[in-house]
Each structure stands twice: as C-alpha cells, then as structure tokens.
Design an enzyme around this catalytic site. Structure first.
Site, short mmCIF file in Angstrom:
data_model
loop_
_atom_site.label_atom_id
_atom_site.label_comp_id
_atom_site.label_asym_id
_atom_site.label_seq_id
_atom_site.Cartn_x
_atom_site.Cartn_y
_atom_site.Cartn_z
N ASP A 1 6.35 -34.00 -5.02
CA ASP A 1 6.10 -32.60 -4.62
C ASP A 1 4.66 -32.23 -4.96
O ASP A 1 4.42 -31.40 -5.83
CB ASP A 1 7.10 -31.66 -5.29
CG ASP A 1 7.10 -31.74 -6.82
OD1 ASP A 1 6.63 -32.76 -7.37
OD2 ASP A 1 7.55 -30.78 -7.47
N HIS B 1 2.31 -36.22 -16.56
CA HIS B 1 3.75 -36.43 -16.35
C HIS B 1 4.04 -37.51 -15.29
O HIS B 1 4.67 -38.52 -15.57
CB HIS B 1 4.41 -35.13 -15.87
CG HIS B 1 4.26 -33.99 -16.81
ND1 HIS B 1 4.85 -33.96 -18.04
CD2 HIS B 1 3.58 -32.82 -16.70
CE1 HIS B 1 4.56 -32.83 -18.65
NE2 HIS B 1 3.78 -32.12 -17.85
O1 RIB Z 1 7.86 -31.18 -15.78
C1 RIB Z 1 6.84 -31.90 -15.16
C2 RIB Z 1 7.16 -32.15 -13.71
O2 RIB Z 1 7.33 -30.92 -13.04
C3 RIB Z 1 6.11 -32.90 -12.92
O3 RIB Z 1 6.72 -33.69 -11.94
C4 RIB Z 1 5.26 -31.82 -12.33
O4 RIB Z 1 4.71 -32.17 -11.09
C5 RIB Z 1 6.13 -30.59 -12.41
O5 RIB Z 1 6.22 -29.70 -11.53
CA CA Z 2 5.90 -33.64 -9.59
#
Ligand code: RIB
Ligand code: CA
Length: 303
Positions: free
Chosen positions: A8, A238
């Site tokens: 996303d 992340h």
């Molecule tokens: O919590 C981190 C995740 O949520 C990642 O995938 C980042 O893109 C976010 O929206």
């Molecule tokens: Ca993400």
C-alpha cells in the site's frame, strides 16, 4: 528468489520496493496493491510510478479497496500524506494495472512458480486472505509468506494494542493465521529496532541522486510524524525489514507460536499468541544495525 510484494505505497513501502529492486538475491516479479496507507487506486498508481522509476518491467495487480466485511476506509494521510508520498503530491499515472485482480494474480503466479515464490505482504492482509480462499492450493504453492504486521510482544502503533496493517483488516489477518502457509511475521517487535534517521536519508540521497533523493524527499513528512507522535528521531524501516527477512533470516531471532487476532472491542487488531493455532515464525529480535546498513548499502547502489 522470486518475490511479489503486496503493498500500500506508502513511504516505507516505497523504501521496501527500492530495496527489493536493488537486492541481487531478489527477482521482483510483480506488485499487488491494497488499501491501507492510501486508497487502493493511489496504491496502484504509486506502485506503477515506482516500478517505472526503478526501471523494472513488472505488472501491478490491483486488489482490495476496503477491509473484509467493511465498507469504509480512511487512509493514513497523517502518516503518509494525502497521496501516499508525504509532501510529494504530483505523482504521474504511468501505464495501467494488470487485467487480473491481486488475488487472482497471486494465485496464478504461485501456480506458475510453484515452490519458488515468496510473497511479502506489507499492507492489510485482505488480498492474502482472498488468495487463500480463491485457491485451496495457494498455501502449498508458495514457498512462504512474509508479513509485515502485528505487535506480538510489544505495544501497537495505531492503538496501544494494534499494529496498523493488522488493525486495518483484523478479520483477514485472523483468517490467514487460522490456516497459514509457511509464514514469517515481521512485526513492530523488530521493525521499531531499525530506525532510519534524517541523516541516513541525506547520505542515501548523496549516493543515489534519483531514487535516494526521492526517498529523502518523501520521508520528511514521515519523519515529522515519528518525531511529533513518538518523540523518535527516525522512522521504522517496517516494510524493508520484512523484505530483508525474505532473504536474510539469519539476521532475526524467531519464536514459533500460533497467532490469533482480536476482531472487535477495545483490543481490536491485537495479535496474541494462541497455542491452539498452527505455528508461524514470529520475529522477536533483529540485528537492527545490520538491517539499516544492508538497506543503505543496497539502495545507495541505485541511480
Ligand atoms: O505499522 C507499519 C505498517 O503500516 C507499514 O506497512 C506501513 O506502511 C504502515 O502503514
Ligand atoms: Ca505498508
């Protein structure tokens, strides 16, 4: 290793896609998109833009616009900006999406590359649950599923209990954990130990003017969110950490446990150990400095 990223994009998603493009062990065969940080049509536009910028000729298959059983979704504009890329809002529409939906494309690629395909899901798990439902053999056909999601042994980020990707579709996440393929869970337990600071982005932009410069520009908004909300001097890598876990499992310590997702109430989106569920591999420790260095080394090699 053949890889599809279900994504996303999203600032840290863009970083993960850049990392995958730069990593010599990875053949990025396609992207599938999902709502989450943005509306899904923005995710797809951003994904196509990134592939074009990276010079990768691979398809983008669009997936779910909303969570399973839910008809509303508010993008995380306060985290990723109005178009998913922070203050950068003039993102061109390049090309068009694949004719298959994300779930159909995942199922098809898993059949074609049986036993070889790794799927790295870095958004809500809606498309993954749909693919598992669409083809009972999907779980066996993929080599493994690597998920950025959850906060199993630490607090959440979107609520005190829940991590954002799981919170955005707890039903889909619980469906995946109820009957998982071989799965590695890369949650906040490890991704908040891979902080990337403003100076790291500046260094990246010096070495990689185009892609590194773009990541530095879009990250300013993200870094401000981390500073304002968490008092942190950097942002979590992340989604990049999940992509790195696809090829560098030795950088992680994992525990084996089943997982359950709380589907309603004040703890909605909580990922908690459940010994009655099939085992998944939950990352509980990481060589955070090693992940940061590897990310920088690889992405810095891009133009
Ligand atoms: O919590 C981190 C995740 O949520 C990642 O995938 C980042 O893109 C976010 O929206
Ligand atoms: Ca993400």
């Amino acid at each position: 290793m053949k890889l599809i990223i279900d994504t996303d994009p999203g600032i840290d998603d863009a970083m993960a896609i850049a990392y995958a493009a730069a990593a010599p062990e990875i053949e990025l065969i396609g992207l599938t998109t999902v709502f989450g940080n943005t509306h899904v049509h923005q995710s797809s536009r951003n994904a196509r833009f990134l592939l074009d910028k990276l010079g990768i000729d691979a398809p983008v298959a669009e997936g779910a616009p909303v969570a399973q059983g839910a008809d509303t979704h508010a993008p995380s504009e306060h985290v990723h900006g109005p178009e998913g890329f922070g203050d950068v809002t003039d993102i061109p529409q390049i090309g068009s999406n694949h004719s298959l939906s994300a779930a159909e494309y995942l199922v098809e690629m898993a059949r074609v590359h049986k036993g070889e395909l790794v799927v790295c899901a870095v958004g809500p798990l809606t498309n993954i649950a749909a693919a598992l439902r669409l083809d009972p053999e999907f779980a066996q056909n993929i080599a493994r599923l690597v998920i950025m999601g959850g906060a199993v042994y630490c607090p959440g980020n979107i609520t005190p209990h829940a991590e954002a990707n799981i919170y955005h579709d707890p039903l889909a996440a619980d469906e995946v954990f109820a009957n998982p393929p071989t799965t590695v869970v890369v949650g906040l337990d490890v991704t908040l130990r891979t902080l990337y600071e403003g100076a790291d982005f500046d260094g990246l932009a010096e070495q990689s003017a185009d892609m590194g410069g773009f990541l530095r520009d879009i990250s300013k908004f993200y870094l401000k969110f981390y500073k304002d909300v968490g008092g942190l001097e950097g942002c979590g890598l992340h989604d990049s950490t999940a992509v790195i876990a696809c090829t560098h499992a030795d950088m992680f310590t994992m525990v084996e446990t089943g997982l359950q997702v709380v589907a309603d109430g004040p703890e909605i989106g909580l990922t908690r150990p459940d010994p009655s569920r099939p085992v998944v591999h939950v990352c509980c420790d990481v060589d955070g400095a090693g992940v940061v260095d590897l990310f920088t080394q690889r992405v810095a090699s891009l133009p």
